[in-house]
Enzyme design. Sequence first.
Site, mmCIF file in Angstrom:
data_model
loop_
_atom_site.group_PDB
_atom_site.id
_atom_site.type_symbol
_atom_site.label_atom_id
_atom_site.label_comp_id
_atom_site.label_asym_id
_atom_site.label_seq_id
_atom_site.Cartn_x
_atom_site.Cartn_y
_atom_site.Cartn_z
ATOM 1 N N THR A 64 -8.842 6.519 -5.267
ATOM 2 C CA THR A 64 -7.814 5.882 -6.102
ATOM 3 C C THR A 64 -6.730 5.194 -5.274
ATOM 4 O O THR A 64 -6.091 4.273 -5.754
ATOM 5 C CB THR A 64 -7.146 6.903 -7.048
ATOM 6 N N GLY A 66 -14.699 7.877 -6.159
ATOM 7 C CA GLY A 66 -13.487 8.446 -6.755
ATOM 8 C C GLY A 66 -12.213 8.121 -5.994
ATOM 9 O O GLY A 66 -11.182 8.766 -6.204
ATOM 10 N N CYS A 103 0.771 3.245 3.300
ATOM 11 C CA CYS A 103 1.521 2.526 4.335
ATOM 12 C C CYS A 103 3.019 2.733 4.116
ATOM 13 O O CYS A 103 3.770 2.933 5.077
ATOM 14 C CB CYS A 103 1.183 1.041 4.329
ATOM 15 N N ASP A 134 -0.234 16.696 -1.142
ATOM 16 C CA ASP A 134 -0.635 15.845 -2.264
ATOM 17 C C ASP A 134 0.325 16.064 -3.434
ATOM 18 O O ASP A 134 0.745 17.182 -3.714
ATOM 19 C CB ASP A 134 -2.076 16.182 -2.684
ATOM 20 N N ASN A 156 -12.846 10.575 -0.325
ATOM 21 C CA ASN A 156 -13.346 9.792 -1.448
ATOM 22 C C ASN A 156 -13.411 8.341 -0.982
ATOM 23 O O ASN A 156 -12.418 7.807 -0.477
ATOM 24 C CB ASN A 156 -12.407 9.926 -2.649
ATOM 25 N N HIS A 195 -8.685 14.575 2.475
ATOM 26 C CA HIS A 195 -8.081 15.662 1.719
ATOM 27 C C HIS A 195 -8.419 16.975 2.427
ATOM 28 O O HIS A 195 -9.582 17.206 2.770
ATOM 29 C CB HIS A 195 -8.660 15.757 0.304
ATOM 30 N N HIS A 203 -3.618 0.793 8.627
ATOM 31 C CA HIS A 203 -4.231 0.549 7.324
ATOM 32 C C HIS A 203 -5.699 0.193 7.453
ATOM 33 O O HIS A 203 -6.058 -0.801 8.070
ATOM 34 C CB HIS A 203 -3.514 -0.552 6.545
ATOM 35 N N HIS A 260 -7.994 8.174 3.846
ATOM 36 C CA HIS A 260 -7.323 9.473 3.979
ATOM 37 C C HIS A 260 -8.314 10.599 3.793
ATOM 38 O O HIS A 260 -9.323 10.456 3.107
ATOM 39 C CB HIS A 260 -6.167 9.605 2.978
ATOM 40 N N CYS A 280 0.833 -1.200 0.000
ATOM 41 C CA CYS A 280 0.000 0.000 0.000
ATOM 42 C C CYS A 280 0.871 1.254 0.000
ATOM 43 O O CYS A 280 1.762 1.415 0.838
ATOM 44 C CB CYS A 280 -0.902 -0.033 1.231
#
Length: 115
Positions: A96, A94, A8, A31, A88, A103, A47, A101, A5
């Site tokens: 990915t 959305g 991670c 980002d 997301n 934003h 995780h 997480h 990941c």
Amino acid sequence: MSADCLFCKIARKEVSSKTVHEDHDIVAFHDLNPVAPVHVLIVPKEHMDNLNEVGKGDDQLLGKALRLAAKLADDLGVGESGYRIVINNGDQGGQTVQHLHLHLIGGRQLEAKMG
Ligand code: AMP
Ligand code: ZN
């Protein structure tokens, strides 16, 4: 922890990131492809694929992540002007990177309309 990941790996410092905050539970970093002047990802180190895997025991961690988002917004100069927190979740949401997480996005006018 998940071996393959990306987030991670960032938490373990196997992949570098522009870190803005780190503590026992959470890492936050800029980002790689920002959509606004301020675009930071707030990532619990544990995780979890997404919110679907969050349990009762994670209430404190998620509360902490939100409070940290507000603090980082302040630190990065958008606390007063305003910002958006986005999660997301899943394919149609959305998402990915399959590691939960938040934003933190700000520093420009965001549209009121979602979608
Ligand atoms: P999401 O689409 O909500 O899963 O968000 C994943 C975010 O991770 C996207 O905004 C990407 O630009 C960002 N991202 C992908 N790889 C990296 C990386 N190595 N370092 C920082 N951000 C990344
Ligand atoms: Zn992970």
